[in-house]
Scaffold this motif. Structure first.
Motif, PDB file in Angstrom:
ATOM      1  N   TYR A 187       0.831  -1.206   0.000  1.00  0.00           N
ATOM      2  CA  TYR A 187       0.000   0.000   0.000  1.00  0.00           C
ATOM      3  C   TYR A 187       0.864   1.255   0.000  1.00  0.00           C
ATOM      4  O   TYR A 187       0.649   2.179  -0.797  1.00  0.00           O
ATOM      5  CB  TYR A 187      -0.921  -0.019   1.220  1.00  0.00           C
ATOM      6  N   LEU A 188       1.850   1.320   0.886  1.00  0.00           N
ATOM      7  CA  LEU A 188       2.696   2.505   0.989  1.00  0.00           C
ATOM      8  C   LEU A 188       3.498   2.744  -0.287  1.00  0.00           C
ATOM      9  O   LEU A 188       3.641   3.887  -0.739  1.00  0.00           O
ATOM     10  CB  LEU A 188       3.649   2.362   2.183  1.00  0.00           C
ATOM     11  N   ILE A 189       4.023   1.675  -0.874  1.00  0.00           N
ATOM     12  CA  ILE A 189       4.798   1.813  -2.110  1.00  0.00           C
ATOM     13  C   ILE A 189       3.907   2.296  -3.244  1.00  0.00           C
ATOM     14  O   ILE A 189       4.286   3.188  -4.019  1.00  0.00           O
ATOM     15  CB  ILE A 189       5.477   0.473  -2.476  1.00  0.00           C
ATOM     16  N   THR A 190       2.717   1.714  -3.364  1.00  0.00           N
ATOM     17  CA  THR A 190       1.779   2.132  -4.409  1.00  0.00           C
ATOM     18  C   THR A 190       1.386   3.591  -4.225  1.00  0.00           C
ATOM     19  O   THR A 190       1.355   4.370  -5.181  1.00  0.00           O
ATOM     20  CB  THR A 190       0.507   1.255  -4.380  1.00  0.00           C
ATOM     21  N   PHE A 191       1.096   3.972  -2.983  1.00  0.00           N
ATOM     22  CA  PHE A 191       0.722   5.349  -2.667  1.00  0.00           C
ATOM     23  C   PHE A 191       1.860   6.304  -3.019  1.00  0.00           C
ATOM     24  O   PHE A 191       1.643   7.347  -3.656  1.00  0.00           O
ATOM     25  CB  PHE A 191       0.386   5.446  -1.178  1.00  0.00           C
ATOM     26  N   ALA A 192       3.082   5.959  -2.601  1.00  0.00           N
ATOM     27  CA  ALA A 192       4.232   6.827  -2.851  1.00  0.00           C
ATOM     28  C   ALA A 192       4.550   6.924  -4.341  1.00  0.00           C
ATOM     29  O   ALA A 192       4.886   7.996  -4.850  1.00  0.00           O
ATOM     30  CB  ALA A 192       5.450   6.313  -2.080  1.00  0.00           C
ATOM     31  N   ALA A 193       4.439   5.798  -5.058  1.00  0.00           N
ATOM     32  CA  ALA A 193       4.728   5.786  -6.494  1.00  0.00           C
ATOM     33  C   ALA A 193       3.709   6.641  -7.252  1.00  0.00           C
ATOM     34  O   ALA A 193       4.071   7.412  -8.149  1.00  0.00           O
ATOM     35  CB  ALA A 193       4.711   4.352  -7.026  1.00  0.00           C
ATOM     36  N   PHE A 194       2.438   6.525  -6.892  1.00  0.00           N
ATOM     37  CA  PHE A 194       1.406   7.332  -7.542  1.00  0.00           C
ATOM     38  C   PHE A 194       1.616   8.808  -7.237  1.00  0.00           C
ATOM     39  O   PHE A 194       1.481   9.658  -8.122  1.00  0.00           O
ATOM     40  CB  PHE A 194       0.018   6.891  -7.069  1.00  0.00           C
ATOM     41  N   SER A 195       1.944   9.121  -5.994  1.00  0.00           N
ATOM     42  CA  SER A 195       2.159  10.512  -5.608  1.00  0.00           C
ATOM     43  C   SER A 195       3.321  11.122  -6.389  1.00  0.00           C
ATOM     44  O   SER A 195       3.240  12.275  -6.838  1.00  0.00           O
ATOM     45  CB  SER A 195       2.442  10.604  -4.099  1.00  0.00           C
ATOM     46  N   PHE A 196       4.389  10.342  -6.550  1.00  0.00           N
ATOM     47  CA  PHE A 196       5.532  10.835  -7.315  1.00  0.00           C
ATOM     48  C   PHE A 196       5.146  11.062  -8.772  1.00  0.00           C
ATOM     49  O   PHE A 196       5.482  12.093  -9.365  1.00  0.00           O
ATOM     50  CB  PHE A 196       6.698   9.857  -7.230  1.00  0.00           C
ATOM     51  N   GLY A 197       4.432  10.100  -9.360  1.00  0.00           N
ATOM     52  CA  GLY A 197       3.986  10.254 -10.745  1.00  0.00           C
ATOM     53  C   GLY A 197       3.063  11.444 -10.914  1.00  0.00           C
ATOM     54  O   GLY A 197       3.159  12.188 -11.899  1.00  0.00           O
TER      55      GLY A 197
END
Length: 208
Positions: A187-197
């Protein structure tokens, strides 16, 4: 809050039935929620930029009229409404917070003995990653925004502040992810990756 939490749990359960994997279902649910919040997030970014612009103007006025209180009061009055409007970004952040907290709570409450194809070296998503691969990935996504901002804006004088921010982000990411269950790490990785994108697209394509 309970309505949001129960809704997310229902969606997650149905996603698991469709994709057949808890890890992939967590990624899908996180992306769905982030896409739903995207308009609010973009508005937040625009409002924060406006707030910074107004703050800079006010600081310039205070410096210009520091010896003339009457003129200073008159000039500041012109920006009062604009300054209050710029706080819309804070309100948008308040709207997003309970939604993301509910999503976090749903994933945290998952009771299963199943693994995921996304992390094949861990047999159960309720266990932490013994090889610390997921914490390392999360740390990378946590520092990418700072690195991108540095390369994109090319600041001339605050390299020490950037290095400090990088170190703090790395420490923060390590502390919160090193012992997390795999499900929450995904969840955290997906959230962080989307936020960066999202930030990347906003700054490069949508800012102007």
């Amino acid at each position: 809050m309970s309505i949001i939490l129960n809704s997310f749990k229902w969606i997650l359960d149905n996603l698991v039935l469709v994709v057949g994997d808890y890890g992939i279902a967590i990624v899908c649910l996180t992306l769905i929620v982030r896409m739903f919040l995207l308009p609010f997030s973009i508005k937040q970014k625009k409002d924060l930029v406006k707030q910074q612009e107004v703050t800079n103007k006010i600081n310039s006025i205070k410096e210009k009229y520091k010896n003339n209180s009457k003129a200073l009061e008159g000039e500041l009055a012109k920006y009062q409404g604009e300054y209050l409007k710029s706080f819309g970004g804070c309100l948008v952040l308040i709207i997003q917070a309970p939604i993301m907290m509910s999503l976090y709570g749903v994933i945290r409450s998952i009771a299963t003995n199943e693994g995921t194809v996304l992390v094949p070296w861990v047999s159960n998503i309720s266990l932490s990653d013994p090889y610390f691969i997921l914490p390392i990935i999360y740390m990378i996504f946590m520092v990418l925004p700072t690195i991108f901002d540095y390369l994109y804006n090319k600041p001339k004088s605050n390299e020490s502040n950037i290095k400090t921010m990088l170190i703090m982000n790395l420490i923060f990411a390590l502390l919160i992810s090193i012992k997390l269950p795999v499900g929450l790490a995904i969840y955290l990785i997906t959230f962080a990756a989307f936020s960066f994108g999202e930030n990347l697209v906003y700054k490069v394509f949508l800012k102007n």
